[in-house]
Every structure is written in structure tokens, then in C-alpha cells.
Scaffold this motif. Structure first.
Motif, mmCIF file in Angstrom:
data_model
loop_
_atom_site.group_PDB
_atom_site.id
_atom_site.type_symbol
_atom_site.label_atom_id
_atom_site.label_comp_id
_atom_site.label_asym_id
_atom_site.label_seq_id
_atom_site.Cartn_x
_atom_site.Cartn_y
_atom_site.Cartn_z
ATOM 1 N N TRP A 155 101.278 -27.619 40.951
ATOM 2 C CA TRP A 155 101.041 -27.431 39.521
ATOM 3 C C TRP A 155 100.603 -26.012 39.194
ATOM 4 O O TRP A 155 100.502 -25.658 38.022
ATOM 5 C CB TRP A 155 100.003 -28.437 39.016
ATOM 6 N N SER A 156 100.290 -25.204 40.214
ATOM 7 C CA SER A 156 100.081 -23.781 39.970
ATOM 8 C C SER A 156 101.457 -23.150 39.758
ATOM 9 O O SER A 156 102.482 -23.791 39.967
ATOM 10 C CB SER A 156 99.340 -23.122 41.134
ATOM 11 N N ASP A 157 101.494 -21.898 39.339
ATOM 12 C CA ASP A 157 102.777 -21.342 38.906
ATOM 13 C C ASP A 157 102.853 -19.860 39.206
ATOM 14 O O ASP A 157 101.857 -19.140 39.090
ATOM 15 C CB ASP A 157 102.934 -21.576 37.394
ATOM 16 N N THR A 158 104.030 -19.400 39.604
ATOM 17 C CA THR A 158 104.307 -17.966 39.698
ATOM 18 C C THR A 158 105.706 -17.725 39.138
ATOM 19 O O THR A 158 106.548 -18.628 39.142
ATOM 20 C CB THR A 158 104.254 -17.446 41.154
ATOM 21 N N PRO A 159 105.964 -16.510 38.644
ATOM 22 C CA PRO A 159 107.275 -16.225 38.057
ATOM 23 C C PRO A 159 108.358 -16.042 39.117
ATOM 24 O O PRO A 159 108.065 -15.844 40.304
ATOM 25 C CB PRO A 159 107.048 -14.928 37.280
ATOM 26 N N SER A 198 110.688 -29.213 33.313
ATOM 27 C CA SER A 198 109.246 -29.442 33.341
ATOM 28 C C SER A 198 108.599 -28.391 32.440
ATOM 29 O O SER A 198 109.269 -27.487 31.931
ATOM 30 C CB SER A 198 108.714 -29.333 34.773
ATOM 31 N N ASP A 199 107.288 -28.511 32.266
ATOM 32 C CA ASP A 199 106.580 -27.540 31.420
ATOM 33 C C ASP A 199 106.015 -26.378 32.225
ATOM 34 O O ASP A 199 105.180 -25.613 31.727
ATOM 35 C CB ASP A 199 105.468 -28.242 30.623
ATOM 36 N N SER A 200 106.468 -26.212 33.462
ATOM 37 C CA SER A 200 106.017 -25.091 34.299
ATOM 38 C C SER A 200 106.805 -23.830 33.953
ATOM 39 O O SER A 200 108.004 -23.896 33.663
ATOM 40 C CB SER A 200 106.219 -25.421 35.779
ATOM 41 N N GLY A 201 106.119 -22.702 34.005
ATOM 42 C CA GLY A 201 106.754 -21.439 33.634
ATOM 43 C C GLY A 201 108.011 -21.132 34.423
ATOM 44 O O GLY A 201 108.990 -20.607 33.882
ATOM 45 N N ARG A 202 108.030 -21.489 35.705
ATOM 46 C CA ARG A 202 109.171 -21.141 36.551
ATOM 47 C C ARG A 202 110.429 -21.921 36.169
ATOM 48 O O ARG A 202 111.540 -21.414 36.306
ATOM 49 C CB ARG A 202 108.831 -21.325 38.027
ATOM 50 N N THR A 203 110.246 -23.162 35.686
ATOM 51 C CA THR A 203 111.427 -23.925 35.254
ATOM 52 C C THR A 203 111.895 -23.475 33.875
ATOM 53 O O THR A 203 113.089 -23.445 33.602
ATOM 54 C CB THR A 203 111.161 -25.446 35.247
ATOM 55 N N PRO A 249 119.830 -28.408 22.123
ATOM 56 C CA PRO A 249 118.497 -29.025 22.114
ATOM 57 C C PRO A 249 117.851 -28.949 23.504
ATOM 58 O O PRO A 249 118.474 -29.303 24.511
ATOM 59 C CB PRO A 249 118.784 -30.481 21.721
ATOM 60 N N TYR A 250 116.588 -28.484 23.554
ATOM 61 C CA TYR A 250 115.899 -28.249 24.830
ATOM 62 C C TYR A 250 114.429 -28.623 24.680
ATOM 63 O O TYR A 250 113.768 -28.184 23.748
ATOM 64 C CB TYR A 250 116.055 -26.775 25.218
ATOM 65 N N ARG A 251 113.927 -29.460 25.623
ATOM 66 C CA ARG A 251 112.520 -29.870 25.605
ATOM 67 C C ARG A 251 111.896 -29.759 26.990
ATOM 68 O O ARG A 251 112.582 -29.847 28.002
ATOM 69 C CB ARG A 251 112.392 -31.319 25.128
ATOM 70 N N PHE A 252 110.573 -29.615 26.998
ATOM 71 C CA PHE A 252 109.795 -29.630 28.245
ATOM 72 C C PHE A 252 109.183 -31.020 28.420
ATOM 73 O O PHE A 252 108.836 -31.668 27.432
ATOM 74 C CB PHE A 252 108.625 -28.634 28.209
ATOM 75 N N ASP A 253 109.019 -31.450 29.674
ATOM 76 C CA ASP A 253 108.388 -32.741 29.941
ATOM 77 C C ASP A 253 107.515 -32.622 31.193
ATOM 78 O O ASP A 253 108.033 -32.343 32.284
ATOM 79 C CB ASP A 253 109.457 -33.825 30.150
ATOM 80 N N PRO A 254 106.207 -32.797 31.061
ATOM 81 C CA PRO A 254 105.312 -32.641 32.213
ATOM 82 C C PRO A 254 105.542 -33.679 33.308
ATOM 83 O O PRO A 254 105.107 -33.488 34.445
ATOM 84 C CB PRO A 254 103.912 -32.785 31.609
ATOM 85 N N ARG A 255 106.245 -34.778 32.988
ATOM 86 C CA ARG A 255 106.452 -35.828 34.001
ATOM 87 C C ARG A 255 107.364 -35.366 35.131
ATOM 88 O O ARG A 255 107.344 -35.952 36.221
ATOM 89 C CB ARG A 255 107.023 -37.080 33.343
ATOM 90 N N ILE A 256 108.174 -34.320 34.897
ATOM 91 C CA ILE A 256 109.055 -33.866 35.982
ATOM 92 C C ILE A 256 108.549 -32.570 36.611
ATOM 93 O O ILE A 256 109.300 -31.797 37.186
ATOM 94 C CB ILE A 256 110.524 -33.758 35.521
ATOM 95 N N ARG A 257 107.232 -32.363 36.496
ATOM 96 C CA ARG A 257 106.585 -31.279 37.243
ATOM 97 C C ARG A 257 106.727 -31.523 38.750
ATOM 98 O O ARG A 257 107.029 -32.623 39.199
ATOM 99 C CB ARG A 257 105.081 -31.248 36.955
#
Length: 230
Positions: free
Chosen positions: A23-27, A56-61, A78-86
Motif C-alpha cells: 500500500w506504499s507507493d513510488t512513481p 486501483s487508487d495507487s499513484g503507480r496504477t 469513463p475512468y474510475r479508481f477503486d481501492p479494492r484492487i490495490r
């Protein structure tokens, strides 16, 4: 029938130096960006148009999706983020070196418990040794992943979408495939920018190709030819 193009995000800083990202993130690195531009160009060369996009809602995705849509000429859908597929949450091991987690702590847990390293065993072992209390049990983890992808596919089906693109994470994608094909070995080594092709029809997933790199190869050839022209 909905065609689902499920992509692992581009190579990041943590991927490059072997850290467990979770759940941490890097570019994305410059190399990572290039790989995803190749993927977008590969989709364009195959004249793939997408009706819906999820990540997912992660920056890398999110960064990966932006490059794909731009270079495949699918911007504006149409484009959405979803935290469930982190990605999996590695709890207190998030951001730590892969070796410390997968070659150190977890093998000791497995030796003590005498368990084989199934996804379920790995998830519950991480949950057991996580001192921060952030990691998820297998039940929670597998439930959110399956529900997340299922809801996206159902939405696409209801909207009459032909093709949809989803950008997620290596272990999350592998977990989904294992849940859909419990009798087959779990996928290993899904490369950054690889494409897993699924279909969804009558509320049922079918798995076709896992970890396909052919679109990137097409894009790589296009980029090298452009470079040679200059």
C-alpha cells in the motif's frame, strides 16, 4: 461478452530496488514509463478501443493508466479508481526489502507452522507477524479482490461494453487468477506492463492469457523503428 485487459502497472522505483511496495507507493521510473508507452502503442497498433477504464487508487496504477490511454488513443473514456484492487497490504513490512519479508520472516513462519506457501498461507502469515495491525487476513484480502473485479465486470456487462481496461498490481492479479482457477498453479512473475486477458459473460469469468507481453513487444518495435528513422 466483455473483454477485460488486466494490466500490471509499470516498473517503479521500489520494483527496481526490490522493495515490497504494497500500500506504499513510488512513481514509475523512466524505464517503467517507456514500457507502458510501448504497451499503449501496442494496443493502438491492434486498433484496441476501450469503453471503460478502472485502476486501483495507487499513484503507480493511475500514472500507468494515463500513459496507456494517451498512447493507445483512448483518452476521454469513463475512468474510475477503486481501492479494492490495490496491492496486498504488507503491514509493517510495507516498503521493506523483498528479501527481508519473502526470504526471511515468512519462511521462518512456514517452518514453524509446517505450511506450504499458498497465497492463503502467505497472507495469514503476514497478518500473524505484522506488528502494525494493518495487514489483512486471507478472507478479507481475497474477498475485496474478487468483489472489486466482479463489480467492475458486472458494470461493464450492464453498460454493454465490449472492451475494458483495468490496471492493478502483480500479487493482486495473480490472486484473482488463482481464485478463478483454484485447480491450477498460481501465476508467478507477472512482468510490469504485462496483460492478462479475461472475458466476462453471464456473470462468469474465463481466463485466456496470463502475463502476455506481446503488446509491449509490438510497441517496442514501433518505438525502435521511430528511433531509427531519426
Amino acid at each position: 461478452m466483455v473483454n477485460i485487459y488486466l494490466v500490471r502497472h509499470g516498473k517503479t522505483m521500489f520494483n527496481t530496488i526490490g522493495r515490497a511496495q504494497g500500500w506504499s507507493d513510488t512513481p514509475l521510473t523512466k524505464e517503467g514509463e517507456r514500457g507502458i508507452i510501448e504497451l499503449g502503442l501496442g494496443f493502438k497498433a491492434k486498433a484496441l478501443t476501450f469503453d471503460l477504464a478502472f485502476s486501483s487508487d495507487s499513484g503507480r496504477t493511475i500514472q500507468t493508466m494515463g500513459l496507456i490511454l494517451k498512447h493507445s488513443e483512448n483518452e476521454g473514456i469513463p475512468y474510475r479508481f477503486d481501492p479494492r484492487i490495490r496491492e496486498w497490504c504488507f503491514g509493517s513490512f510495507d516498503g521493506g526489502y523483498d528479501g527481508e519479508l519473502f526470504d526471511g520472516v515468512l519462511p521462518r513462519v512456514f517452518v514453524e507452522n509446517g505450511e506450504e506457501q499458498s497465497f492463503e498461507a502467505i497472507a495469514n502469515a503476514i497478518y500473524e507477524v505484522d506488528t502494525a495491525g494493518w495487514a489483512e487476513t486471507w478472507e478479507t484480502l481475497s474477498g475485496r479482490i474478487l468483489n472489486g473485479f466482479s463489480d467492475m465486470a458486472k458494470e461493464a456487462q450492464e453498460k454493454g461494453a465490449k472492451n475494458m481496461i483495468i490496471v492493478s498490481h502483480g500479487m493482486t492479479i495473480a490472486t484473482l487468477i488463482k481464485l478463478l482457477q483454484p485447480d491450477k498453479p498460481r501465476p508467478h512473475g507477472l512482468d510490469n506492463g504485462s496483460v492478462t486477458h479475461l472475458t466476462y459473460e453471464n456473470d462468469h469469468f474465463s481466463v485466456f492469457k496470463v502475463g502476455d507481453m506481446s503488446y509491449r513487444e509490438i510497441g517496442k518495435k514501433i518505438m525502435s523503428e521511430k528511433h531509427d528513422d531519426h
